[in-house]
Design an enzyme around this catalytic site. Structure first.
Site: not given
Ligand code: SPV
Ligand code: MG
Length: 291
Positions: A152, A79, A116-117
């Protein structure tokens, strides 16, 4: 011998990846049978005790991914957040990650710095041309044909519609992305279903079922999804188990009640790969003393 993600994708079926932040987590994922490891930005950031908000440097993320790649034979998908800057940063990043033994990188169509999303806040989507430049830069920097660049799409995360997400995914595929990670924080898999049904299958789809985790992975397979990432369940399990265990030792005054709930030392030794070192008299004596 390292297995490449691209080789696994040549076979039919859904690949399942587990999030990890260090070699121990990667080894556990491999040991229980996951197809690959997601070197999670959230997990790596959490392991440093900082927010998943572009706080750590590329080198810190890279070192974590390299450690995992050196420890397991299953592929590592790193990532890489937004790619750590502009197209020049992305090129540098790809060269370093590929040299570190990582099979694929994922970059997201947000602006640096990102958060973070799942965090509320001001998520800024990149423009399509800007993100396509980053994909083109990434693809031009890789040196082997095995390496993959996953684009992504964060459109659904910031409240945009399915058709914008589809438009973006097409643009990223045209720019050379090898796979599309469609991210959603919807509580059910409805958004993912709607996206997948409109997708032309020109590139494999990747999903991260955290908020819609009740969906069985085979259901994603029926939609044409090829990779399912369980991004953070490992670290969340570890946080809960460690917290409860340490609190129990403090409150009960001994380790007796926790012993049956925690891994044995033998398991720790096994995950450390102690066996080949046992010819050393010093180490073999110290292992025996713990039995
Ligand atoms: C991560 O694991 O850092 C990701 C996925 O990007 S999430 O946290 O679900 O966005
Ligand atoms: Mg991430």
């Amino acid at each position: 011998m390292r297995t490449h993600l691209r080789s696994l994708l040549e076979r039919p079926g859904v690949l399942r990846l587990a999030g990890a932040h260090n070699p121990l987590g990667a080894k556990i994922a491999e040991h229980v049978g996951f197809d690959g490891v997601w070197a999670s930005g959230l997990e790596i950031s959490a392991s440093f005790g900082v927010p998943d908000a572009s706080i750590l440097s590329m080198t810190e993320f890279l070192d974590a991914a390299r450690g995992m790649a050196e420890s397991v034979a299953i592929p590592i998908v790193a990532d890489c957040d937004t790619g750590f800057g502009n197209a020049d940063n992305v090129q540098h990043m790809v060269r370093r990650y590929e040299a570190a033994g990582v099979s694929a990188v994922s970059i997201e169509d947000k602006c640096f710095p990102k958060t973070n999303s799942y965090l509320e806040g001001n998520h800024q989507l990149a423009t399509i041309p800007d993100f396509c430049d980053r994909i083109i830069a990434a693809k031009s920097a890789q040196s082997t044909s095995y390496f993959m660049v996953i684009a992504r799409v964060e459109a659904l995360i910031v409240g945009r519609c399915i058709s914008e997400a589809i438009n973006r995914a097409h643009a990223y595929a045209d720019a050379g992305a090898d796979a599309i990670l469609i991210h959603s924080k919807y509580p059910t898999w409805e958004e993912i279903k709607a996206f997948a049904k409109s997708w032309d299958s020109s590139r494999p789809l990747v999903v991260v079922p955290t908020t819609y985790g009740a969906t069985h992975f085979s259901k994603f397979g029926e939609l044409g999804v090829r990779i399912v990432i369980y991004a953070n369940q490992g670290i969340r399990a570890a946080i809960k188990a460690t917290t409860e265990t340490l609190a129990e030792i403090l409150s009960s005054g001994s380790c007796e009640s926790v012993e049956q709930h925690i891994a044995t030392l033998e398991t720790v030794f096994e995950l450390q790969g102690v066996a080949p070192y046992l010819h050393s008299p010093l180490l073999s004596a110290s292992v025996d003393s713990h039995r």
